[in-house]
Every structure is written in structure tokens, then in C-alpha cells.
Design a protein around this motif. Structure first.
Motif, PDB file in Angstrom:
ATOM      1  N   GLN A 104      34.071 -21.640  18.867  1.00  0.00           N
ATOM      2  CA  GLN A 104      35.440 -20.768  19.019  1.00  0.00           C
ATOM      3  C   GLN A 104      35.013 -20.312  17.846  1.00  0.00           C
ATOM      4  N   LYS A 105      34.737 -18.526  17.876  1.00  0.00           N
ATOM      5  CA  LYS A 105      34.791 -17.579  16.225  1.00  0.00           C
ATOM      6  C   LYS A 105      35.621 -17.311  15.605  1.00  0.00           C
ATOM      7  N   GLY A 106      36.489 -16.829  16.391  1.00  0.00           N
ATOM      8  CA  GLY A 106      38.582 -16.459  16.013  1.00  0.00           C
ATOM      9  C   GLY A 106      40.104 -17.060  15.891  1.00  0.00           C
ATOM     10  N   PHE A 107      39.427 -18.726  16.131  1.00  0.00           N
ATOM     11  CA  PHE A 107      41.002 -19.400  16.224  1.00  0.00           C
ATOM     12  C   PHE A 107      40.076 -21.009  15.977  1.00  0.00           C
ATOM     13  N   GLY A 108      39.846 -21.353  14.623  1.00  0.00           N
ATOM     14  CA  GLY A 108      38.892 -22.266  14.285  1.00  0.00           C
ATOM     15  C   GLY A 108      39.822 -23.587  14.256  1.00  0.00           C
ATOM     16  N   GLY A 109      39.092 -24.110  13.429  1.00  0.00           N
ATOM     17  CA  GLY A 109      39.346 -25.727  13.247  1.00  0.00           C
ATOM     18  C   GLY A 109      39.198 -26.669  13.892  1.00  0.00           C
ATOM     19  N   HIS A 110      39.654 -27.825  12.697  1.00  0.00           N
ATOM     20  CA  HIS A 110      39.395 -29.070  14.048  1.00  0.00           C
ATOM     21  C   HIS A 110      40.091 -29.271  15.486  1.00  0.00           C
ATOM     22  N   PHE A 111      40.777 -28.956  14.811  1.00  0.00           N
ATOM     23  CA  PHE A 111      42.675 -29.370  15.706  1.00  0.00           C
ATOM     24  C   PHE A 111      41.675 -28.293  17.041  1.00  0.00           C
ATOM     25  N   HIS A 112      41.619 -27.267  17.194  1.00  0.00           N
ATOM     26  CA  HIS A 112      41.130 -26.414  18.406  1.00  0.00           C
ATOM     27  C   HIS A 112      39.939 -26.480  18.874  1.00  0.00           C
ATOM     28  N   ASN A 113      38.671 -26.669  18.459  1.00  0.00           N
ATOM     29  CA  ASN A 113      37.242 -26.850  17.897  1.00  0.00           C
ATOM     30  C   ASN A 113      36.977 -28.279  18.165  1.00  0.00           C
ATOM     31  N   ASP A 114      37.227 -28.942  18.973  1.00  0.00           N
ATOM     32  CA  ASP A 114      36.967 -30.517  18.544  1.00  0.00           C
ATOM     33  C   ASP A 114      35.717 -30.764  19.167  1.00  0.00           C
ATOM     34  N   ASN A 115      34.009 -31.734  19.582  1.00  0.00           N
ATOM     35  CA  ASN A 115      33.031 -31.234  20.006  1.00  0.00           C
ATOM     36  C   ASN A 115      32.840 -33.038  20.245  1.00  0.00           C
ATOM     37  N   SER A 116      33.827 -34.032  20.373  1.00  0.00           N
ATOM     38  CA  SER A 116      33.610 -35.728  20.964  1.00  0.00           C
ATOM     39  C   SER A 116      34.471 -35.718  21.531  1.00  0.00           C
ATOM     40  N   PHE A 117      34.233 -36.314  23.298  1.00  0.00           N
ATOM     41  CA  PHE A 117      35.081 -36.657  23.509  1.00  0.00           C
ATOM     42  C   PHE A 117      34.736 -38.789  24.657  1.00  0.00           C
ATOM     43  N   ALA A 118      34.183 -38.839  23.447  1.00  0.00           N
ATOM     44  CA  ALA A 118      33.753 -40.352  23.091  1.00  0.00           C
ATOM     45  C   ALA A 118      34.794 -40.859  23.650  1.00  0.00           C
ATOM     46  N   ALA A 119      36.465 -40.912  23.684  1.00  0.00           N
ATOM     47  CA  ALA A 119      37.272 -41.462  23.886  1.00  0.00           C
ATOM     48  C   ALA A 119      37.585 -41.587  25.186  1.00  0.00           C
ATOM     49  N   LEU A 120      37.028 -40.059  26.079  1.00  0.00           N
ATOM     50  CA  LEU A 120      36.786 -39.932  27.525  1.00  0.00           C
ATOM     51  C   LEU A 120      35.831 -40.980  28.862  1.00  0.00           C
ATOM     52  N   ARG A 121      34.322 -41.202  28.009  1.00  0.00           N
ATOM     53  CA  ARG A 121      33.321 -41.347  28.809  1.00  0.00           C
ATOM     54  C   ARG A 121      33.563 -43.268  27.867  1.00  0.00           C
ATOM     55  N   ASP A 122      34.248 -43.220  27.908  1.00  0.00           N
ATOM     56  CA  ASP A 122      34.578 -45.112  27.002  1.00  0.00           C
ATOM     57  C   ASP A 122      35.667 -45.765  27.940  1.00  0.00           C
TER      58      ASP A 122
END
Length: 733
Positions: free
Chosen positions: A513-531
Motif C-alpha cells: 500500500q502506498k498511501g496507508f502504510g505502517g505495519h498495522f495496515h501492511n502485514d506480510n506474514s500469514f504464518a499464524a494462519l498456515r500453522d
């Protein structure tokens, strides 16, 4: 001498001598016959606790968290109906035993001993865990929960009212049912409990039906930490929207009368109530726990002197329902009967192999009424002006919206829930107009609590609904992930497939996301779902595929009772272009409602190279968008690349992927999740184990995502894909 033996011998001695504790006289509507039955249920509860400890010492049993001191819960069960769904605290054996007396054909003693012995013949869990639960008794199984079952009780209670307006095909609860949920005084302090009770009050405050009876079993201690005297009453007695009732759980007459009044309040007013039940905890927390290591001996002995079975003997005698000698004989006969049955139960078979243990991870398929989809008239009425817009290619967010509309038209049991999904239409407009199309009862604006959102969905699924909850951002999922890990995914496992939580959980996530950033709105880890065992994870890359995949996700939930997570890449919601600004190549037409992408199917993008491919690029979501950009650039350099869209991220579509690799000589994995714990790790392992093709990965760094111009600096880029592909094709990797 252990405390269980001390309590047992004290009971025998004091009843024989008539040395019974003081207390109020018997009062209320409990008949003599019913009172004796409650005492019998209490004696069986006590006997099972005693025998469970003997079984553990002999290596025959594997669970010793008992219900002694909480025998008064039998009176709560007697005050309710078997059609009232019950989510139970782990000390509620007395409740389940008494409810079994209300339902013909039950063998509760045999069933519970099979559970203690972890026998594969245990009718609820099939030997996977000692749980309270029974399909016949309308008790979904619970393990040793610390309040994680409370949010789904809210959902189940909400579903009772909604079912009157939108009858689900697999409705399980009658219109006049209430939902009961019990927990301990220590668990009441957990954020999950506070959030769930608050949600029930918040809902009832708005005059939305919430027929829910909270039952707090207050024994004054959580393992070794005492609950301050008066804390539970001070915390819950005056909450808006919540009726408050209190009783002495040592007194079956008082408990029955109060529980009956509380149940009537909930059933007639359709509002939640809080039943505060005073109990004691005998023996300590579990078999290995020695309460005298953290409590003064006189405190332990004072609790034991208040043994609820001693109170019951006194009350039954004063009521003329049962003489002391008869009460003592019932107790002794019950213990002897449990011992006789134990001797047979411990000989029954147990699970042995991994396949036997895992057999219930995936729930069974269920039959559904056939559907031809919504009529043309219904679609025209719902879509309105959007029917004309369907003639033109659209962005992903709009196509997901239309897919949700068609699905909700076709399946009346679908309900959406989440923060801002109705009035606002979601943060990114994905659910716009759905509130107007289907009403606020099916498109539910929740309060800002992810545990409550997921619990609402889990509970509604217990009454035949197909919930589609939304979590606004992937990072917010972690606020409530135990609702999926500890509740939703484990339900078929611990019920031997008798219960399930079919749902499609929509989560907006990933980066770029370009205009609405930060790690709360851009999380690139879904390991907690795949596990999480048994959970399906699906991720679309363009709008048309999103619609097709979402339909398959709903089919998986509806027909196969699966718990599916639909991860929507935020940055691709508004994406229009692929190679150059204005080319419109990422826009898609809305696919016919009959079209789906099947579970485990991948999509391949070739540029027509007849002489084979130098490499295959395997990716998904934003990585696919970037890989297709790289594919054209590589082709111009004479490097033929096939691009493969995975779609299904858990379980991986292994066979389809290996087949799609085809004649590609090498394989490049483009993964926007992190190097450590990312999807590429599993893909690299697959390629190593199943192919001889050289392969490499290009992944995101182990970093959170920043706000501002560097929003994509830690993740794969088009230039980076080209560079990695060149190196791999040239044999430099």
C-alpha cells in the motif's frame, strides 16, 4: 494422605455421625424427587473425580481436573432445557451428568470413563482429549479453556433471533432456546471474557435479542491466585443490559430456584443475564496440585468442611426427601458402581497411529438442498445500476462485492459481520451496498473487537448459519487468533467430526500500500494462519479470480464444513494497470456466477513459447502482478518464463503445481512474505523433495513494513524478480 481421600473419609464420617454443616432451610420449587436426582448427579460427579485419580496413578487415565465442589451445577442443568445449547466450564461434569438424565438413552457414566481413559470409543472426542461435550446433549465440546469459548456463545445466542428472520437450512436451535455459557471466577478476568460479556451487553443495550445466560462459578481461586472477596459481584452486578442473579451453589434448592428465575428472565426478555454461583474447589486445581503449598491448611480444611454434598444431605433430610442413611448408601453405591464400570472402560481400545489421531481434523461433508442460484429478477433487484456496470471490466474490490451479493442471494444462511462492514461498506468499500441489499441483521456492524467478530461467526455456525466475518487488516487477526486456532479449528478434532465451524473468514492483508502504510495496515506474514491444522487459506490475485475463488470457498464451507480464510491483497483492490499507466490490463469482467476455481487448482500464464521454458515463476497476489511484469521483460531478453498463480496457500496445491511446472527447466519462487517462516520455505522443501529442477527464492526481508516512500523496500520488486530470474536462468544460482 491426599486431599481427595481426606474429603471422602470426612464425608463418610460426618454423614454417619450427622455432623452436617449449617445453612439455610430448603426452599423454592424443587420437588423431592428432583432434589434426590440432583444429589445422585452430585455423587456421580464426586465418584468420577475420585476414580480419575486412581486411574491416573495406575496409568489407566489421563485427566484429573475435577468438578468436586461444583456439584451445584447439576441444579443449573435441571433449570434449563436440553434444547438450550451449553458451552461449559471444564469443572461442569455435574451439569453434563444431570442433562443426561433429561435425554433418554444416555450412558453418561460409561461415556465419561471412556473419556478419562482416552478410549477411541469415547463418543465425543474419539479418544483425543478428555472433554465435556455431547452431540445428543447439545453440548459442544470444550477443552481446558480460559474463557475462549465465551465469544462464540454470544454468536450462538445472536443466531437464535436471526434464525426467525432468515431460516438456515441446518438450524440446530429452536426459536425459544437460550444459550448457556459457564466459566470460573478467575477466567472472568480474561480479556476474552470481558470482551464477550461486554459484547452481549452492547448488543442487548440496542434491543437486539441476546438470549444468553452467563454462569460464573465462583470458587474464589484460580490455580493459586485468589479472587478478591466481592470482586465478581462488584464487576458484574450493575452492568447495563445485563441481569444479575446470585445463588449459593452449595445449596441445590437455592441454586435451582435462582437458575430457573435467571433462565426465565433470559427466555422471556431475550436479554443476557449473569448467574453468579458460589462454589468451593476441593482437591486443588488438578491431581498433581497440592493446595496446601500455597494455602494455609486451615483455609483448605474450611473449604472441605463446606463440601456441597454434605449440604445436600442436610437439605434433603430437612425437606423430608432422603434420610441420612439412604444418602450415605447412594454415595457408597455410586462409588462402587463407578469402580465396576472403570474396570471395563480401561480395557477399551485407544488411538495408536497418526492417521487415527488426524482422522477428525477435516469434518465430514454434509448434504445441502440443491440450488440453481438466484433468479434473474432477484439479481436485477439487488444489483440495480450495477447490472450495467457488469458490462465493463472492474477493479478487484468491486468484483468481490458482486460475488458476495450473488452468494448472499443464493444462500440465505450467509451473514457478514465485522467493523464498519454495513453502514460504511468497509474500509476499502468492499462491502458497500450490502447492508441496503440484505439488511443489518445479515450485514452486521460489530463493535471494535476482533475476538467478538470471530466468536460471533463461530457461534452462528453452531446454529446452521454460514458466517463470513471480516477482519479489517491482517495484523488485527493476531488480536484474536486463538478463536480460530483454539476454538474453530479444534472443534471437529475434539468432537470426532460431530461438530464443525464452517465459515469463510475474509481478511484484508499483505503489503505494497502506498498511501496507508505502517505495519498495522501492511502485514506480510500469514504464518499464524498456515500453522493451524485443518484451516484452508486462499488468496486471489485479480478480481475475476477473486470472485471465482470466493464462490469455491463458500462451497467448501457450506458443503464440506471447512473453515476457510480468504486473504484479500489490499494493494490489488484498486489496481487497474499491469505494465504501463492507463493500460487497464488488471481490470476484469465479472465472471458468470457458475464459474469457480476449484480447491487445489492453479492458473498458468504463458507467453506462447513453443520451444519450452527456461524457468517457471511461482507466486500469488502482489507477487503475481510483479511476476507478470517481469515475464514480459524477460521475454524481450530471450528468457522464456511461465508464471504460475498458486491461489491456495494452505494446504499447498502440490500436485497441481508440480504438473504446471511442465517443461520449465528451473523454478523461481516469488514470495512477498518474510524469509523466515514465509511460504517460500514450504515451496523450496517441496521442490527439493519432489523434483530435480534447480530452484531459488526471492522473498521479503525479515522486517516490519514502514510508512512512507520506503513502503516496498523490504519486499520483492519487479526489477528484483528480473534480476533473480536472470541469475537462475544463467545458472548463477
Amino acid at each position: 494422605m491426599d486431599r481427595a481421600t481426606i474429603v471422602h473419609e470426612n464425608f463418610l464420617r460426618r454423614v454417619a455421625q450427622g455432623d452436617l454443616p449449617d445453612g439455610a432451610e430448603p426452599h423454592g420449587p424443587l420437588s423431592a424427587e428432583a432434589a434426590v436426582q440432583l444429589y445422585r448427579s452430585g455423587c456421580l460427579t464426586r465418584a468420577l473425580d475420585i476414580v480419575s485419580r486412581r486411574m491416573q496413578r495406575a496409568g489407566e487415565g489421563f485427566y484429573t481436573i475435577g468438578s468436586s465442589g461444583h456439584e451445584g451445577m447439576a441444579a443449573v442443568a435441571a433449570a434449563l432445557r436440553p434444547t438450550d445449547m451449553a458451552f461449559l466450564h471444564y469443572r461442569d461434569a455435574a451439569f453434563q451428568i444431570e442433562r443426561a438424565n433429561q435425554v433418554p438413552g444416555q450412558s453418561i457414566l460409561w461415556d465419561m470413563l471412556l473419556s478419562f481413559a482416552c478410549s477411541s470409543e469415547d463418543p465425543i472426542s474419539g479418544g483425543r482429549h478428555k472433554v465435556l461435550g455431547s452431540k445428543a446433549l447439545n453440548i459442544p465440546p470444550q477443552t481446558s479453556t480460559i474463557a475462549s469459548h465465551l465469544p462464540k456463545a454470544v454468536g450462538a445466542a445472536y443466531s437464535v433471533g436471526l434464525a426467525r428472520r432468515a431460516r438456515p437450512e441446518h438450524q440446530a436451535l429452536p426459536d425459544d432456546a437460550i444459550v448457556m455459557c459457564s466459566f470460573g471466577d478467575a477466567s472472568a478476568n480474561h480479556s476474552t471474557a470481558q470482551g464477550a460479556i461486554n459484547t452481549s451487553c452492547w448488543t442487548a443495550f440496542q434491543k437486539i435479542p441476546m438470549p444468553l445466560l452467563w454462569v460464573c462459578e465462583d470458587n474464589g481461586i484460580g490455580i493459586s491466585t485468589k479472587t478478591p472477596s466481592g470482586w465478581i459481584a462488584a464487576n458484574f452486578a450493575h452492568r447495563p443490559g445485563l441481569g444479575y442473579f446470585a445463588c449459593d451453589g452449595l445449596d441445590i434448592y437455592d441454586t435451582y430456584a435462582t437458575a430457573r428465575a435467571a433462565a426465565e428472565f433470559v427466555r422471556t426478555r431475550r436479554k443476557p443475564a449473569f448467574l453468579h454461583v458460589r462454589t468451593v474447589r476441593l482437591y486443588g486445581h488438578a491431581g498433581a496440585d497440592m493446595p496446601t503449598t500455597y494455602m494455609a491448611r486451615h483455609e483448605v480444611e474450611a473449604e472441605e468442611a463446606n463440601d456441597p454434598l454434605l449440604h445436600s444431605v442436610r437439605l434433603l433430610g430437612e425437606a423430608g426427601a432422603l434420610e441420612r442413611e439412604e444418602a450415605l448408601a447412594i454415595y457408597q453405591d455410586t462409588l462402587a458402581r463407578v469402580e465396576r464400570v472403570r474396570a471395563e472402560a480401561v480395557t477399551r481400545p485407544r488411538l495408536r497411529t497418526a492417521s487415527e489421531v488426524m482422522a477428525s481434523l477435516i469434518p465430514p461433508k454434509r448434504e445441502n438442498a440443491p440450488s440453481n442460484g438466484p433468479s434473474a429478477e432477484a439479481r436485477e433487484a439487488a444489483f440495480g445500476a450495477d447490472c450495467k456496470a457488469m458490462e465493463s471490466p472492474q477493479i478487484m474490490s468491486r468484483l468481490i462485492n458482486w460475488a458476495l451479493t450473488d452468494l448472499m442471494l443464493e444462500h440465505r444462511e450467509i451473514a457478514l459481520m465485522g467493523e464498519d462492514v454495513c453502514a460504511k461498506g468497509g474500509v476499502y468499500g468492499v462491502t458497500q451496498k450490502l447492508g441496503q441489499r440484505f439488511g443489518r441483521a445479515r450485514v452486521i456492524d460489530t463493535l471494535l473487537d476482533e475476538q467478538s467478530i470471530l466468536g460471533l461467526g463461530l457461534g452462528m455456525a453452531q446454529n446452521g448459519f454460514l458466517p463470513i466475518p471480516e477482519i479489517q487488516f491482517l495484523a488485527y487477526y493476531h488480536n484474536a487468533e486463538d478463536q480460530i486456532r483454539g476454538e474453530g479449528a479444534t472443534l471437529p478434532f475434539f468432537s470426532n467430526g460431530q461438530y464443525s465451524n464452517p465459515m469463510v473468514l475474509r481478511i484484508a492483508g499483505l503489503g505494497y500500500q502506498k498511501g496507508f502504510g505502517g505495519h498495522f495496515h501492511n502485514d506480510n506474514s500469514f504464518a499464524a494462519l498456515r500453522d493451524v491444522p485443518g484451516v484452508i487459506l486462499c488468496c486471489p490475485s485479480n478480481g475475476a479470480d477473486a470472485a471465482r475463488l470466493l464462490r469455491e470457498c463458500v462451497r467448501l464451507a457450506r458443503e464440506e464444513q471447512r473453515l476457510v480464510v480468504f486473504l484479500e491483497p489490499i494493494a490489488l483492490y484498486p489496481m487497474r494497470d499491469l505494465h504501463e499507466p492507463g493500460d487497464g490490463l488488471w481490470l476484469r469482467h465479472y465472471p458468470d456466477p457458475s464459474e469457480r476455481i476449484s480447491f487445489g487448482e492453479v492458473t498458468t500464464y504463458d507467453l506462447g513459447h513453443g520451444d519450452g521454458h527456461d524457468l517457471a515463476i511461482v507466486s500469488y497476489a502482489n507477487g503475481l502482478h510483479l511476476s507478470l511484469q517481469a515475464q514480459r521483460r524477460l521475454s524481450e531478453e530471450g528468457i522464456a518464463a511461465r508464471v504460475i498463480d498458486l491461489h491456495w496457500l494452505n494446504p499447498l496445491p502440490e500436485e497441481a503445481l508440480l504438473e504446471a511446472l511442465g517443461d520449465a527447466e528451473r523454478v523461481l519462487i516469488v514470495d512477498e512474505t518474510r524469509r523466515t517462516g514465509g511460504l517460500a520455505e514450504a515451496l523450496m522443501t517441496l521442490l527439493t523433495e519432489r523434483t530435480g529442477k534447480p530452484h531459488a527464492r526471492y522473498v521479503a526481508e525479515d522486517s516490519f513494513i514502514p510508512t512512507g516512500p520506503a513502503y516496498a523496500a523490504t519486499m520483492p520488486s519487479g526489477d528484483g524478480i528480473v534480476e533473480a530470474a536472470r541469475a537462475l536462468a544463467g545458472g548463477k544460482v
